[in-house]
Enzyme design. Structure first.
Site, PDB file in Angstrom:
ATOM      1  N   GLY A 195       0.986  -1.513  -0.193  1.00 40.06           N
ATOM      2  CA  GLY A 195       0.226  -0.075   0.045  1.00 40.06           C
ATOM      3  C   GLY A 195       0.798   1.141  -0.155  1.00 40.06           C
ATOM      4  O   GLY A 195       2.332   0.901   0.271  1.00 40.06           O
ATOM      5  N   GLY A 198       2.767   1.534   3.656  1.00 37.28           N
ATOM      6  CA  GLY A 198       2.950   0.406   4.301  1.00 37.28           C
ATOM      7  C   GLY A 198       2.520  -0.971   3.542  1.00 37.28           C
ATOM      8  O   GLY A 198       2.496  -1.033   2.122  1.00 37.28           O
ATOM      9  N   VAL A 200       0.688  -5.277   3.599  1.00 41.45           N
ATOM     10  CA  VAL A 200      -0.264  -6.551   3.807  1.00 41.45           C
ATOM     11  C   VAL A 200      -0.021  -7.357   4.043  1.00 41.45           C
ATOM     12  O   VAL A 200       0.304  -8.017   2.719  1.00 41.45           O
ATOM     13  CB  VAL A 200      -1.407  -6.059   2.889  1.00 41.45           C
ATOM     14  N   LYS A 215      -3.227  -4.959   7.677  1.00 41.16           N
ATOM     15  CA  LYS A 215      -2.758  -3.968   7.315  1.00 41.16           C
ATOM     16  C   LYS A 215      -1.957  -3.096   7.663  1.00 41.16           C
ATOM     17  O   LYS A 215      -1.869  -2.608   9.236  1.00 41.16           O
ATOM     18  CB  LYS A 215      -3.288  -3.257   6.751  1.00 41.16           C
ATOM     19  N   ASP A 309     -13.742   3.595  -5.711  1.00 41.89           N
ATOM     20  CA  ASP A 309     -12.754   3.000  -5.906  1.00 41.89           C
ATOM     21  C   ASP A 309     -13.010   1.931  -7.108  1.00 41.89           C
ATOM     22  O   ASP A 309     -12.367   0.752  -6.600  1.00 41.89           O
ATOM     23  CB  ASP A 309     -11.814   3.274  -5.616  1.00 41.89           C
TER      24      ASP A 309
END
Length: 502
Positions: A195, A198, A200, A215, A309
């Site tokens: 991401g 960071g 997942v 996450k 999204d």
């Protein structure tokens, strides 16, 4: 409600909405423009708009032409250059919550305040809603348990589990409260996604043995107030949603360096992976998947949430291929019907024309547009709007012109035409989608009993007590909708029993 699945599948037991055997050949037509890595968007429809011309069969082509001409004639579209929220490229994993970068819209108000305000996104309200405990009132033993490891590296999983249960029991006996959740409560596995802030990772709940997705957000990337606000809002939105076709938020905790968001793990990969591996889906397969997506988006809209999204890699499948899960609420927000939204966000090929026009847009309609792009992608393994550069792509989307493959059925083509209408309020509604001729003969299955069941709840509470959690504490956490390890563990057991309970 369980969608009717493909009758041709030669399987036994629970029916599946998708074949699990994937051919080795690769489908290259799903590859989209490099512009995918630079933008974001979504699309939707207000479920309460009963005056839509489409519902009254008044889809006037002259009106549509005038609308498009008016938008294209706006000087802002030609000359306005402003940053748009960027997104990571299509992920190849089934990351249950990894989020693309959330870039800021140019601030038009003084003092650096966001032009998008909503009472639900107020950080104080969000923090209160999350049920994050005040560290000042935590007991000494709770702080100590969160600071030190409860087990040695050479301990077996069973020994670690027993030590955790012992620590939980001791905490309730000495302080009448649960210990703070730490990474000790989870066994981290491989990384399954990336991401903006960071990664997942796949993990296992040490008490129940169930897989989860965590996450992990590096605190060094959330120094400014705006980023913190967005992360809190994403968590707050997921906390509000509780639907079988939406990835469930389990709990949130933090360490010295990271914020950990624990999510339900789907396990079956995402639609982008599947279409890349085996090519386009059949219309029968698409019906089952899309019906569940309609239900998921409807649940969001009923809560006043727009996703913005919706795309192939944000649609996950369960490990048994019987359900889809809508994920990734990083650019989602609360909205009200009729209000104007100015934020530009989403993925380039899925952008609604009103977002590109940058004149403000009504919420909810944008999700319908992106659902239309997604349905086209499932049926053809390609996207309806493709261009060599961003400017040409925007023009194609604003005009709403796309090629319809000859293998599309007349019903599918008509449904797509009503979803990909460049005039927002003339798009088909979520309810009308299910009544469309494309769904003639489609009967949703009601296989699972998801209603409240006292026997099932008592069985789960008994297991929770064996983990060291008092019955009253678990019930209180559920009633107050607290996001803690007790509610997370209960949710994992509830998810299991919902799918297996008879």
């Amino acid at each position: 409600m369980k969608p009717k699945c493909i009758s041709k599948l030669k399987i036994t037991g629970t029916k599946r909405i998708l074949q699990i055997s994937l051919p080795s050949r690769k489908c290259k037509s799903i590859r989209v423009s490099p512009l995918e890595s630079r933008l974001n968007t979504g699309c939707a429809n207000s479920p309460k708009n009963s005056s839509s011309p489409l519902r009254n069969e008044q889809n006037n082509q002259k009106f549509i032409s005038r609308y498009i001409a008016r938008v294209l004639a706006k000087p802002e579209f030609q000359n306005k250059k402003r940053p748009i929220k960027t997104a990571a490229t299509h992920r190849r994993t089934n990351s249950d919550g990894s989020k693309e970068p959330l870039s800021a819209r140019n601030n038009k108000l003084s003092g650096g305040k966001s032009s998008c305000k909503n009472s639900d996104s107020d950080e104080k309200t969000i923090k209160k809603g999350l049920g994050i405990p005040n560290p000042d009132i935590q007991k000494t033993i709770c702080r100590e348990l969160s600071k030190k490891k409860l087990y040695k590296t050479n301990d077996t999983d069973e020994i670690i589990r027993e030590k955790l249960i012992e620590a939980i029991t001791l905490s309730f006996k000495t302080t009448n409260s649960a210990p703070n959740t730490s990474i000790d409560f989870y066994k981290l596995g491989k990384q399954i996604g990336n991401g903006a802030f960071g990664k997942v990772s796949l993990a296992q709940n040490r008490l129940t043995g169930h897989k989860v997705a965590i996450k992990i957000i590096d605190k060094s990337f959330i120094k400014d107030e705006r980023t913190r606000r967005k992360i809190f809002q994403e968590v707050f939105i997921m906390k509000k949603l509780n639907h079988r076709n939406i990835i469930r938020l389990l709990e949130v905790f933090e360490s010295n360096k990271n914020v950990m968001i624990v999510l339900e793990y789907a396990g079956g990969g995402d639609l982008l992976q599947i279409i890349k591996a085996r090519g386009r889906l059949t219309e029968d397969e698409c019906r089952g998947i899309f019906y569940q997506l309609i239900e998921a988006v409807k649940a969001c809209h009923n809560m006043g949430i727009i996703h913005r999204d919706i795309k192939l890699d944000n649609i996950l499948l369960t490990s048994d291929y019987t359900d889809i899960k809508l994920c990734d609420f990083g650019v989602s927000r609360f909205a009200k019907a009729g209000e104007k939204v100015d934020e530009q966000c989403g993925t380039p090929a899925y952008l609604a024309p009103e977002i590109i026009a940058d004149l403000g847009y009504e919420p909810f309609y944008v999700d319908i547009w992106s659902m239309g792009v997604l349905l086209y992608a499932m049926l053809s393994a390609s996207v309806p709007f493709k261009a060599k550069n961003l400017h040409d792509l925007h023009k194609l989307i604003l005009r709403g012109k796309y090629d319809v493959p000859e293998y599309f059925s007349a019903e599918a083509s008509d449904l797509l035409n009503k979803m990909l209408n460049p005039v927002p309020h003339m798009r088909i509604s979520l309810e009308d989608m299910k009544l469309h001729a494309w769904y003639n003969g489609f009967v949703p299955e009601n296989i699972l009993d998801l209603s409240f069941n006292v026997t099932r709840q008592n069985e789960i509470l008994s297991k929770m007590m064996s983990y060291g959690f008092p019955r009253d504490y678990v019930i209180q956490s559920l009633n107050l909708k607290d996001v803690n390890h007790a509610s997370a563990t209960y949710s994992l057991l509830d998810l299991e029993s919902s799918y297996n309970y008879t």
